[in-house]
Design an enzyme around this catalytic site. Structure first.
Site, PDB file in Angstrom:
ATOM      1  N   LEU A 166       0.806  -1.225   0.000  1.00 32.45           N
ATOM      2  CA  LEU A 166       0.000   0.000   0.000  1.00 32.45           C
ATOM      3  C   LEU A 166       0.840   1.278   0.000  1.00 32.45           C
ATOM      4  O   LEU A 166       0.313   2.363   0.229  1.00 32.45           O
ATOM      5  CB  LEU A 166      -0.972  -0.025   1.186  1.00 32.45           C
ATOM      6  CG  LEU A 166      -1.936  -1.219   1.169  1.00 32.45           C
ATOM      7  CD1 LEU A 166      -2.813  -1.223   2.413  1.00 32.45           C
ATOM      8  CD2 LEU A 166      -2.782  -1.242  -0.092  1.00 32.45           C
ATOM      9  N   CYS A 167       2.139   1.152  -0.278  1.00 37.44           N
ATOM     10  CA  CYS A 167       2.999   2.338  -0.386  1.00 37.44           C
ATOM     11  C   CYS A 167       2.764   3.050  -1.708  1.00 37.44           C
ATOM     12  O   CYS A 167       2.546   2.410  -2.737  1.00 37.44           O
ATOM     13  CB  CYS A 167       4.469   1.933  -0.309  1.00 37.44           C
ATOM     14  SG  CYS A 167       5.083   1.736   1.348  1.00 37.44           S
ATOM     15  N   GLU A 186      10.631   3.915   2.666  1.00 39.52           N
ATOM     16  CA  GLU A 186      11.763   3.875   1.742  1.00 39.52           C
ATOM     17  C   GLU A 186      13.086   3.793   2.499  1.00 39.52           C
ATOM     18  O   GLU A 186      13.982   3.030   2.120  1.00 39.52           O
ATOM     19  CB  GLU A 186      11.731   5.099   0.819  1.00 39.52           C
ATOM     20  CG  GLU A 186      10.651   5.050  -0.234  1.00 39.52           C
ATOM     21  CD  GLU A 186       9.222   5.285   0.257  1.00 39.52           C
ATOM     22  OE1 GLU A 186       8.290   5.062  -0.526  1.00 39.52           O
ATOM     23  OE2 GLU A 186       9.029   5.677   1.432  1.00 39.52           O
ATOM     24  N   ASP A 192      24.250 -11.774   2.367  1.00 42.08           N
ATOM     25  CA  ASP A 192      24.419 -12.600   1.175  1.00 42.08           C
ATOM     26  C   ASP A 192      25.879 -12.650   0.732  1.00 42.08           C
ATOM     27  O   ASP A 192      26.389 -13.711   0.382  1.00 42.08           O
ATOM     28  CB  ASP A 192      23.538 -12.066   0.039  1.00 42.08           C
ATOM     29  CG  ASP A 192      23.688 -12.895  -1.223  1.00 42.08           C
ATOM     30  OD1 ASP A 192      23.505 -14.127  -1.147  1.00 42.08           O
ATOM     31  OD2 ASP A 192      23.993 -12.310  -2.278  1.00 42.08           O
TER      32      ASP A 192
END
Length: 159
Positions: A75-76, A113, A127
């Protein structure tokens, strides 16, 4: 349900209507932490991880993630970001702090963000280093500060 802005009176999900809001300068700062073995931190800082420069790749990943937040968080609102800055700080022997500062002139804030930027940067660090340290941990990830908009200024209190 009406107190929760992402739900209508019947409880159905919705994207909040920001059409009537003023455009203001908005800034959000978020942070996350990656905890690792001391040897791993040294390899990162000395740029000796075989996959490449961990901090620079994590920085690029965080910047890219900032621009994709509305694709990841249902919903951004898609935003036209003015700037994104990611910085790294070595804390003690076993931790690296990631900080993102995101700026926009818009009708809605950039907290998500900034949080997405540090989250993806931390995941990228994991990673790139998992081959030497699978025991790394990520977090906490949190909003540090935000300004702009109707709700005004927020600054996280020190623990």
């Amino acid at each position: 349900m009406s107190d929760l802005t992402h739900f209508d009176e019947e409880g159905a999900s919705r994207m909040v209507d920001v059409g009537g809001k003023e455009i203001t300068a908005r800034v959000a700062v978020a942070e996350s932490f990656v905890t690792m073995k001391a040897e791993t931190r040294k390899l990162i800082l000395d740029r000796e991880i075989s996959k490449g420069d961990v901090l620079e790749i994590a920085r690029i990943a965080g910047i890219m993630a900032t621009k994709k937040t509305s694709d990841l968080i249902p919903l951004c609102h898609p935003l036209s970001i003015n700037s994104v800055r990611l910085e790294f700080a070595s804390l003690g022997e076993t931790q690296i702090r990631i900080e993102a500062t995101v700026k926009v002139d818009g009708k809605t804030g950039v907290e998500m963000e900034a949080l997405t930027a540090v989250s993806v940067a931390a995941l990228t660090m994991y990673d790139m280093c998992k081959a030497v340290d699978r025991g790394m941990s990520l977090g906490p990830t949190q909003l540090v500060e935000k300004s702009g908009g109707k709700s005004g200024h927020y600054l996280r209190e020190s623990d």
